[in-house]
Design a protein around this motif. Sequence first.
Motif, mmCIF file in Angstrom:
data_model
loop_
_atom_site.group_PDB
_atom_site.id
_atom_site.type_symbol
_atom_site.label_atom_id
_atom_site.label_comp_id
_atom_site.label_asym_id
_atom_site.label_seq_id
_atom_site.Cartn_x
_atom_site.Cartn_y
_atom_site.Cartn_z
ATOM 1 N N ILE A 132 59.485 27.364 32.055
ATOM 2 C CA ILE A 132 60.855 26.986 32.364
ATOM 3 C C ILE A 132 61.786 28.071 31.862
ATOM 4 N N HIS A 133 62.735 28.453 32.703
ATOM 5 C CA HIS A 133 63.706 29.468 32.298
ATOM 6 C C HIS A 133 64.926 28.771 31.698
ATOM 7 N N TYR A 134 65.208 29.087 30.454
ATOM 8 C CA TYR A 134 66.359 28.503 29.768
ATOM 9 C C TYR A 134 67.480 29.540 29.695
ATOM 10 N N ASP A 135 68.718 29.084 29.919
ATOM 11 C CA ASP A 135 69.841 30.005 29.808
ATOM 12 C C ASP A 135 70.253 30.135 28.338
ATOM 13 N N GLU A 136 71.234 30.969 28.080
ATOM 14 C CA GLU A 136 71.620 31.254 26.694
ATOM 15 C C GLU A 136 72.121 30.012 25.972
ATOM 16 N N PHE A 175 70.985 25.827 21.956
ATOM 17 C CA PHE A 175 70.777 24.427 21.604
ATOM 18 C C PHE A 175 69.396 24.228 20.978
ATOM 19 N N ARG A 176 68.366 24.895 21.505
ATOM 20 C CA ARG A 176 67.036 24.790 20.922
ATOM 21 C C ARG A 176 67.046 25.244 19.462
ATOM 22 N N VAL A 185 67.822 18.589 30.305
ATOM 23 C CA VAL A 185 67.189 19.740 29.654
ATOM 24 C C VAL A 185 67.344 19.644 28.139
ATOM 25 N N GLN A 186 68.505 19.219 27.672
ATOM 26 C CA GLN A 186 68.699 19.066 26.229
ATOM 27 C C GLN A 186 67.777 17.998 25.655
ATOM 28 N N ARG A 187 67.620 16.885 26.359
ATOM 29 C CA ARG A 187 66.698 15.845 25.882
ATOM 30 C C ARG A 187 65.270 16.372 25.862
ATOM 31 N N HIS A 188 64.925 17.151 26.874
ATOM 32 C CA HIS A 188 63.586 17.736 26.955
ATOM 33 C C HIS A 188 63.351 18.693 25.781
ATOM 34 N N ILE A 189 64.335 19.508 25.478
ATOM 35 C CA ILE A 189 64.210 20.457 24.365
ATOM 36 C C ILE A 189 64.047 19.707 23.045
#
Length: 397
Positions: free
Chosen positions: A3-7, A12-13, A72-76
């Motif tokens: 998965i490509h995550y943006d900045e 957030f990660r 995506v935040q919940r996934h992270i």
Amino acid sequence: MDIHYDEKELAFREEVRQFIREKLPPELAAKVKSGKRLTKEDFLCWQNILSERGWLAQHWPKEYGGPGWGPVQRHIYEEEAAAAGAPWIIPFGVGMVGPVIIKFGTKAQKEKYLPRILRNEDWWCQGYSEPGAGSDLASLKTRAERHGDHYIVNGQKTWTTYAHYADMMFCLVRTDPKAKPQEGISFLLIDMKSPGVTVRPLLLLDGEHEVNEVFLENVKVPFENLVGEENKGWTCAKYLLGFERTGIAGVGQAKEWLRQLKAIAAREKNNGKPLIEDPSFRARVAAVEVELMALEMTNLRVVADAEKGGAPGPESSMLKILGSELRQEITDLMRRAVGPYALPFFPEYFDTDQPIDVGPEYAPPLAAQYFNHRKVSIYGGSNEIQRNIIAKMILGL
């Protein structure tokens, strides 16, 4: 495919990692990673920490106390929490009945129950399954008869997870026995301290007291505890099950277990070589990894689409099937990797800090973990039922 995550997502990660490093008690993380049994206090310890940060109700809108996270935040968060050994969030309050109350509850119900869920003041359990109504949930027999300003409830629920801890139960009851099965059901909130509520333990193979029978004998429930319309509780039930089945996918936990499996297979030997180099075993691990990547992407798509409609749809059945089968396969492979050392069951390992000096340190919990996870393809609606839902609701068969 990664998965490509943006900045912003990468930042957030790092925020999640830093938070977990600072706030997760090391002894609690060690307990989770070693497969020890967790107490109610263990779960509440972490959930209170999340509550203080505003991260407990991850699916809730901001106006009700949620963090306003996207999928995506919940996934992270799920990934990082699983990797760090944080206890899983008990879903019955914050992940199941909370969204139902937000969607279908009255203003008074929202004001009363949602803040208590956020503060971990109420421990909830789920009153769905019955001895004669498991996957065929609409055949439930528990009755609720209206008497003025209250209902009188009689019946039995089973496989009720953590009912022995619970303050409240959200419960499906039959309020119109003459109606078609799905049309005569209502959704009630029942105080577990009410006279007539009896909880009886059901012990699992490993001795764990996780599930229970709940008997309801002339239990008085105020009419104000009806969520949604009378006889329309099946709508609430389906809405809730979408959240439950998406949660059962367990992508973060599966990814952490896959890392553990690879580490075990790198240490264990077969014909003098690391087991991970064995073509047959390596092929099974590779198949799991490919399926997990597909599950991860599908999970993100389903929960992202649900942002528009408010709840996961029948696609959550696909997540439930694949997620449960993947975790079963991983626990099977970990058990096979350790071989005979995974066979013995030591009850004392799960309840004490005493090490078990038999085989590698990762072996003692594997048998119990394997057998415990046979259930994941059954609860939340068996995988056979999920295939029927996919055939009817998605394929139109």
